[in-house]
Design an enzyme around this catalytic site. Structure first.
Site, PDB file in Angstrom:
ATOM      1  N   SER A 241       9.051  11.394   2.833  1.00  0.00           N
ATOM      2  CA  SER A 241       8.637  12.337   1.831  1.00  0.00           C
ATOM      3  C   SER A 241       8.063  13.590   2.162  1.00  0.00           C
ATOM      4  O   SER A 241       8.392  14.679   1.766  1.00  0.00           O
ATOM      5  CB  SER A 241       7.872  11.333   0.792  1.00  0.00           C
ATOM      6  OG  SER A 241       6.780  10.813   1.589  1.00  0.00           O
ATOM      7  N   HIS A 271      10.858   3.227   2.662  1.00  0.00           N
ATOM      8  CA  HIS A 271       9.658   4.042   2.551  1.00  0.00           C
ATOM      9  C   HIS A 271       9.001   3.627   1.330  1.00  0.00           C
ATOM     10  O   HIS A 271       8.388   2.544   1.106  1.00  0.00           O
ATOM     11  CB  HIS A 271      10.051   5.602   2.678  1.00  0.00           C
ATOM     12  CG  HIS A 271       9.035   6.828   2.635  1.00  0.00           C
ATOM     13  ND1 HIS A 271       7.799   6.366   3.152  1.00  0.00           N
ATOM     14  CD2 HIS A 271       9.007   8.051   2.286  1.00  0.00           C
ATOM     15  CE1 HIS A 271       7.113   7.630   3.112  1.00  0.00           C
ATOM     16  NE2 HIS A 271       7.886   8.479   2.476  1.00  0.00           N
ATOM     17  N   HIS A 318       6.153  -0.435  10.919  1.00  0.00           N
ATOM     18  CA  HIS A 318       5.858   0.890  10.559  1.00  0.00           C
ATOM     19  C   HIS A 318       6.527   1.839  11.593  1.00  0.00           C
ATOM     20  O   HIS A 318       6.411   1.298  13.028  1.00  0.00           O
ATOM     21  CB  HIS A 318       4.472   1.467  10.478  1.00  0.00           C
ATOM     22  CG  HIS A 318       4.124   2.703   9.995  1.00  0.00           C
ATOM     23  ND1 HIS A 318       4.207   3.748  10.927  1.00  0.00           N
ATOM     24  CD2 HIS A 318       3.897   2.857   8.688  1.00  0.00           C
ATOM     25  CE1 HIS A 318       3.901   4.955   9.882  1.00  0.00           C
ATOM     26  NE2 HIS A 318       4.092   4.458   8.620  1.00  0.00           N
ATOM     27  N   ARG A 327      -4.918   1.825   5.589  1.00  0.00           N
ATOM     28  CA  ARG A 327      -4.700   1.878   4.105  1.00  0.00           C
ATOM     29  C   ARG A 327      -4.733   0.369   3.558  1.00  0.00           C
ATOM     30  O   ARG A 327      -5.062   0.141   2.269  1.00  0.00           O
ATOM     31  CB  ARG A 327      -3.333   2.695   3.625  1.00  0.00           C
ATOM     32  CG  ARG A 327      -3.898   4.169   4.184  1.00  0.00           C
ATOM     33  CD  ARG A 327      -2.541   5.173   4.177  1.00  0.00           C
ATOM     34  NE  ARG A 327      -1.370   4.418   4.972  1.00  0.00           N
ATOM     35  CZ  ARG A 327      -0.035   4.487   4.582  1.00  0.00           C
ATOM     36  NH1 ARG A 327       0.279   5.761   3.942  1.00  0.00           N
ATOM     37  NH2 ARG A 327       1.020   4.074   5.654  1.00  0.00           N
ATOM     38  N   ASP A 373       1.919  -0.376   1.776  1.00  0.00           N
ATOM     39  CA  ASP A 373       2.863  -1.102   0.526  1.00  0.00           C
ATOM     40  C   ASP A 373       2.583  -2.876   0.323  1.00  0.00           C
ATOM     41  O   ASP A 373       2.934  -3.212  -0.524  1.00  0.00           O
ATOM     42  CB  ASP A 373       4.134  -0.807   0.793  1.00  0.00           C
ATOM     43  CG  ASP A 373       4.469   0.738   0.785  1.00  0.00           C
ATOM     44  OD1 ASP A 373       3.882   1.354  -0.121  1.00  0.00           O
ATOM     45  OD2 ASP A 373       5.333   1.220   1.574  1.00  0.00           O
TER      46      ASP A 373
END
Ligand code: HAX
Length: 441
Positions: A241, A271, A318, A327, A373
């Site tokens: 992105s 993604h 990843h 995160r 995620d």
């Protein structure tokens, strides 16, 4: 030019002069080597971009202008009675490269409030889509409809001096960020809440107001939105992105066009769409096993079944990270603090204990650990936001902070149109035989 832009211009002028000098002295220094497999395999590990707003360390995770997520949680201003950082502060940090005061953050909130009007035709354009349309498509269509408001495009059509590109990019970026929560909330309420929309609350901060427009008034949900919008904002420049927004912007496509392009990349399941896939995967597991609380053994078997079916385990792996994503950890800590008994969160934590050794045992997966995620959906479900197809839109609103701050810098530093060299396999074969040079002109 207001004080805000003057402050930015002073920083950008100094940075631009420094880079010019740096390149004068060192422009021909070799930064690394590229091997043929990298050319075929997603350019992994090739340093080919400059992105000032954040830097990703494969073991430590993301740092925004040098600050880790726990540091941001302690140093960035918070809302009254809140504990989580306000995303306005992160944007300030990424843009100006200095830690904001409470006053700076309040000023940012006020600026975004003032710029947040979304013209009616944007809503009408979204309304033209069938209700079955994926929320990310509705969101991108809304952003494209908003492109009519681009200050950059209007000024370019009139004939803009190159020196002014950054200033109009700045205006568009601020407008776009201010308006995105409204568009996203519109998509949500149209698709899932009977088209019953909620007017913005001019007294709330950006993320708090977003939560309010979505229809969630719980203070803890507002805190979650502040954290969510902060940690999803940026992940250096090479992710799909961010890179797409930067690439499209390099053609001087305005910030609306550039951001919409980046969002189409975020909508891919490898993604940003992975956040919906994680919850879908857990729901399917629960359905198949007939329990809300699968054991670790049952989870392990389900992971094996997923892999045997030739699918990826969403939320794990990843391209750059080689450890648990901080995160993920920040969200797990939020969950353990505010909802320790939540069954879905507990399943996410059990999946975390189960999946990495299985992925590791396959031998080919470079990173068996969870990414951002793997956790976000479970926290949202806790507050009733169960419509998982909407999750990537939340990610998209946050990602605007990083990619827009970067785009302003791109224009301020006069980065040129991006155009790497590509080759054919025919040329590669000739090069291997020593018959052809492979370097670009
Ligand atoms: N489950 C199963 N297989 C996986 C896997 C996973 N979670 N992660 C990687 N692999 C596989 C790859 O598909 C690849 O298989 P093949 O050799 O058969 O093609 C192999 O392991 C090597 O891949 P890698 O080098 O470790 O990983 P990549 O850099 O190619 O890909 C991805 C990174 C994130 C795309 C990958 O790990 C993946 O597909 N993960 C699941 C989807 C996901 O969670 N995406 C979100 C990533 C974070 C993000 O951008 N958030 O928005």
């Amino acid at each position: 030019m207001g004080a805000y832009k003057e402050k930015f211009k002073a920083k950008a002028d100094a940075a631009g002069a420094e880079i010019k000098e740096l390149l004068k002295e060192n422009g021909q220094k070799v930064i690394g080597e590229v091997v043929l497999s990298q050319v075929y395999q997603g350019m992994r590990g090739i340093t080919g971009l400059v992105s000032e707003t954040s830097l990703l360390d494969s073991h430590e995770g993301i740092r925004f202008r040098g600050f880790t997520i726990p540091e941001l949680q302690s140093k960035l201003p918070k809302s009254k009675n809140g504990n989580e950082p306000l995303p306005e502060g992160l944007f300030h940090l990424m843009l100006f490269d200095d830690l904001p005061t409470e006053e700076d953050v309040n000023e940012m909130t006020a600026k975004w409030q003032r710029r947040s009007h979304v013209p009616t035709h944007v809503f009408n354009t979204i309304d033209a889509l069938p209700l079955s349309t994926h929320p990310m498509t509705m969101f991108v269509v809304g952003v494209m409809a908003l492109q009519t408001e681009s200050n950059f495009a209007k000024e370019y059509a009139k004939g803009m001096n190159k020196k002014d590109y950054w200033e109009h990019t700045f205006d568009d970026a601020m407008d776009l960020i201010a308006r995105l929560p409204r568009i996203a909330a519109y998509v949500y309420r149209r698709k899932y809440k009977n088209n019953e929309h909620i007017q913005p609350n001019g007294l709330l901060d950006w993320a708090g107001n977003f939560a309010h427009m979505l229809g969630y008034e719980d203070e803890c949900f507002k805190e979650l939105m502040r954290l969510y919008m902060t940690i999803h904002a940026d992940h250096e420049g090479g992710n799909v992105s961010a890179h797409t927004t930067h690439l499209v912007g390099s053609a001087l496509s305005d910030p609306y066009l550039s951001f919409a392009a980046g969002m189409n990349g975020l909508a891919g399941p490898l993604h940003g769409l992975a956040n919906q896939e994680v919850i879908k995967w857990i729901y399917e597991m629960q359905d198949q096993l007939g329990t809300e609380s699968p054991t670790k053994e049952q989870i392990a078997q389900y992971v094996q079944d997923t892999l045997s079916a030739g699918k990826v385990v969403p939320g794990y792996g990843h391209a750059v990270l080689r450890k648990t994503d901080p995160r993920f950890t920040a969200q797990m800590e939020f969950g353990k603090k505010h909802m320790p008994d939540d069954k879905l969160c507990q399943t996410v934590w059990n999946v975390y204990e189960t999946v990495p050794p299985i992925l590791q045992s396959l031998g080919k997966i470079k990173n068996p650990w969870p990414n951002v995620d793997a956790h976000s959906g479970a926290l949202l479900v806790h507050f009733g936001l169960k419509e998982y197809e909407f999750y990537t839109v939340l990610f998209g609103v946050s990602r605007a902070l990083g990619v827009m701050a970067s785009l302003i810098w791109d224009r301020a530093l006069s980065f040129p149109i991006e155009r790497p060299k590509s080759v054919t396999t025919e040329i590669v074969k000739k090069w291997l035989k020593g018959e052809e040079e492979i370097w670009g002109e």
